[in-house]
Write a protein that holds these residues in place. Structure first.
Motif, PDB file in Angstrom:
ATOM      1  N   MET A  85       0.813  -1.213   0.000  1.00 19.64           N
ATOM      2  CA  MET A  85       0.000   0.000   0.000  1.00 19.64           C
ATOM      3  C   MET A  85       0.850   1.268   0.000  1.00 19.64           C
ATOM      4  SD  MET A  85      -3.036  -0.865  -0.442  1.00 19.64           S
ATOM      5  CE  MET A  85      -3.836   0.701  -0.169  1.00 19.64           C
ATOM      6  N   ASN A  86       2.064   1.209   0.567  1.00 19.60           N
ATOM      7  CA  ASN A  86       2.942   2.381   0.589  1.00 19.60           C
ATOM      8  C   ASN A  86       3.833   2.451  -0.660  1.00 19.60           C
ATOM      9  OD1 ASN A  86       4.794   0.377   1.053  1.00 19.60           O
ATOM     10  ND2 ASN A  86       5.494   1.159   3.029  1.00 19.60           N
ATOM     11  N   ASN A  87       3.495   1.659  -1.679  1.00 13.97           N
ATOM     12  CA  ASN A  87       4.171   1.644  -2.983  1.00 13.97           C
ATOM     13  C   ASN A  87       5.527   0.933  -2.971  1.00 13.97           C
ATOM     14  OD1 ASN A  87       3.692   2.194  -5.705  1.00 13.97           O
ATOM     15  ND2 ASN A  87       5.046   3.970  -5.669  1.00 13.97           N
ATOM     16  N   THR A  88       5.855   0.243  -1.874  1.00 12.61           N
ATOM     17  CA  THR A  88       7.103  -0.521  -1.834  1.00 12.61           C
ATOM     18  C   THR A  88       6.866  -1.899  -2.437  1.00 12.61           C
ATOM     19  OG1 THR A  88       6.647  -1.349   0.395  1.00 12.61           O
ATOM     20  CG2 THR A  88       7.957   0.689   0.221  1.00 12.61           C
ATOM     21  N   VAL A 110       6.023  -9.555  -4.922  1.00 11.72           N
ATOM     22  CA  VAL A 110       6.426  -8.914  -6.168  1.00 11.72           C
ATOM     23  C   VAL A 110       7.512  -9.739  -6.855  1.00 11.72           C
ATOM     24  CG1 VAL A 110       7.705  -6.926  -7.081  1.00 11.72           C
ATOM     25  CG2 VAL A 110       5.711  -6.564  -5.646  1.00 11.72           C
ATOM     26  N   GLU A 111       8.466 -10.204  -6.080  1.00  6.00           N
ATOM     27  CA  GLU A 111       9.553 -11.018  -6.645  1.00  6.00           C
ATOM     28  C   GLU A 111       9.011 -12.288  -7.296  1.00  6.00           C
ATOM     29  OE1 GLU A 111      13.368 -13.285  -4.786  1.00  6.00           O
ATOM     30  OE2 GLU A 111      13.027 -11.228  -4.087  1.00  6.00           O
ATOM     31  N   ARG A 112       8.098 -12.957  -6.625  1.00  8.64           N
ATOM     32  CA  ARG A 112       7.492 -14.179  -7.189  1.00  8.64           C
ATOM     33  C   ARG A 112       6.672 -13.861  -8.434  1.00  8.64           C
ATOM     34  NH1 ARG A 112       6.057 -16.251  -1.416  1.00  8.64           N
ATOM     35  NH2 ARG A 112       7.969 -17.354  -0.906  1.00  8.64           N
ATOM     36  N   THR A 113       5.986 -12.737  -8.416  1.00  9.70           N
ATOM     37  CA  THR A 113       5.192 -12.323  -9.573  1.00  9.70           C
ATOM     38  C   THR A 113       6.090 -12.031 -10.769  1.00  9.70           C
ATOM     39  OG1 THR A 113       3.449 -11.473  -8.144  1.00  9.70           O
ATOM     40  CG2 THR A 113       3.498 -10.633 -10.404  1.00  9.70           C
ATOM     41  N   GLU A 114       7.221 -11.375 -10.529  1.00 12.91           N
ATOM     42  CA  GLU A 114       8.156 -11.079 -11.614  1.00 12.91           C
ATOM     43  C   GLU A 114       8.741 -12.367 -12.207  1.00 12.91           C
ATOM     44  OE1 GLU A 114      10.760  -8.327  -9.622  1.00 12.91           O
ATOM     45  OE2 GLU A 114       9.502  -6.605 -10.175  1.00 12.91           O
ATOM     46  N   GLU A 115       9.000 -13.359 -11.358  1.00 13.32           N
ATOM     47  CA  GLU A 115       9.477 -14.665 -11.841  1.00 13.32           C
ATOM     48  C   GLU A 115       8.404 -15.343 -12.691  1.00 13.32           C
ATOM     49  OE1 GLU A 115      10.536 -16.749  -8.255  1.00 13.32           O
ATOM     50  OE2 GLU A 115      12.285 -15.463  -7.903  1.00 13.32           O
ATOM     51  N   LEU A 124       2.760  -5.819 -16.346  1.00 11.06           N
ATOM     52  CA  LEU A 124       2.481  -5.813 -14.913  1.00 11.06           C
ATOM     53  C   LEU A 124       1.552  -4.645 -14.613  1.00 11.06           C
ATOM     54  CD1 LEU A 124       6.062  -6.525 -13.535  1.00 11.06           C
ATOM     55  CD2 LEU A 124       4.140  -8.117 -13.636  1.00 11.06           C
ATOM     56  N   TRP A 125       0.464  -4.930 -13.858  1.00 10.33           N
ATOM     57  CA  TRP A 125      -0.537  -3.907 -13.569  1.00 10.33           C
ATOM     58  C   TRP A 125      -0.831  -3.881 -12.074  1.00 10.33           C
ATOM     59  CZ3 TRP A 125      -1.876  -0.027 -16.410  1.00 10.33           C
ATOM     60  CH2 TRP A 125      -2.981   0.723 -16.050  1.00 10.33           C
ATOM     61  N   ASP A 126      -0.764  -2.715 -11.490  1.00 11.77           N
ATOM     62  CA  ASP A 126      -0.977  -2.527 -10.053  1.00 11.77           C
ATOM     63  C   ASP A 126      -2.301  -3.164  -9.621  1.00 11.77           C
ATOM     64  OD1 ASP A 126      -1.205  -1.621  -7.439  1.00 11.77           O
ATOM     65  OD2 ASP A 126      -0.683   0.442  -7.934  1.00 11.77           O
ATOM     66  N   GLU A 127      -2.207  -4.061  -8.665  1.00 12.71           N
ATOM     67  CA  GLU A 127      -3.416  -4.775  -8.223  1.00 12.71           C
ATOM     68  C   GLU A 127      -3.851  -4.411  -6.814  1.00 12.71           C
ATOM     69  OE1 GLU A 127      -2.067  -8.863  -6.105  1.00 12.71           O
ATOM     70  OE2 GLU A 127      -2.448  -9.012  -8.240  1.00 12.71           O
ATOM     71  N   ARG A 128      -3.294  -3.344  -6.262  1.00 19.25           N
ATOM     72  CA  ARG A 128      -3.655  -2.989  -4.883  1.00 19.25           C
ATOM     73  C   ARG A 128      -5.163  -2.830  -4.729  1.00 19.25           C
ATOM     74  NH1 ARG A 128       0.775   1.648  -3.947  1.00 19.25           N
ATOM     75  NH2 ARG A 128       0.472   1.779  -6.187  1.00 19.25           N
ATOM     76  N   LEU A 129      -5.684  -3.455  -3.700  1.00 21.28           N
ATOM     77  CA  LEU A 129      -7.096  -3.413  -3.308  1.00 21.28           C
ATOM     78  C   LEU A 129      -8.045  -4.139  -4.253  1.00 21.28           C
ATOM     79  CD1 LEU A 129      -7.384   0.225  -1.887  1.00 21.28           C
ATOM     80  CD2 LEU A 129      -7.082  -1.908  -0.627  1.00 21.28           C
ATOM     81  N   THR A 130      -7.544  -4.860  -5.255  1.00 20.19           N
ATOM     82  CA  THR A 130      -8.476  -5.558  -6.148  1.00 20.19           C
ATOM     83  C   THR A 130      -9.204  -6.690  -5.438  1.00 20.19           C
ATOM     84  OG1 THR A 130      -6.673  -6.908  -7.035  1.00 20.19           O
ATOM     85  CG2 THR A 130      -7.334  -4.980  -8.324  1.00 20.19           C
TER      86      THR A 130
END
Length: 142
Positions: free
Chosen positions: A66-69, A74-79, A94-100
């Motif tokens: 949530m604080n954009n870090t 994220v590492e697993r998603t990039e793999e 890659l598309w920001d999925e925060r709060l989906t």
């Protein structure tokens, strides 16, 4: 042209696909696996969906904090993104999925889906929300 939306989780992948005019995203299924590292069948199923719907691009939810870090997910998603690109030959955005997931639960709640049934649908609904966000971005960019 169609775009595939994916919500990549530790044991599930929610899947959604756009319509051919790139206006709307429809949730289609949840792919389950026994362990996070067991991806062979998951990737094979994604290949089948790509062929079935004539997908030309993939949008993958990017789980920023949530604080954009960037955290461990994220590492697993990039793999996973790299594996998808290598296997399918398609561009993976890659598309920001925060709060989906929170939004997906709200949509299901408003749709009167019983609480005990929501878990069955939440991942594919989250994938649809990720994809819809990307489709809206494309439309507004023009």
């Amino acid at each position: 042209m169609r775009i595939l939306g994916l919500d990549y989780g530790s044991v599930t992948v929610g899947v959604a696909v756009s319509d051919s005019m790139l206006l709307t995203a429809q949730p289609i299924e949840v792919i389950k696996r026994e362990k996070e590292t067991k991806l062979r069948r998951t990737l094979a199923r994604i290949d089948e969906i790509i062929a079935e719907y004539g997908v030309e691009k993939v949008v993958l939810g990017y789980p920023k904090n949530m604080n954009n870090t960037l955290g461990e997910r994220v590492e697993r998603t990039e793999e996973f993104k790299e594996k998808l690109e290598n296997r399918t030959g398609l561009e993976v955005v890659l598309w920001d999925e925060r709060l989906t997931t929170v939004s997906a639960m709200e949509v299901l709640k408003e749709g009167n889906v019983r609480r005990e049934d929501r878990k069955t649908y939440v991942d594919k609904m989250a994938a649809a929300l990720i994809l819809q966000g990307y489709l809206d971005f494309l439309r507004n960019e023009k």
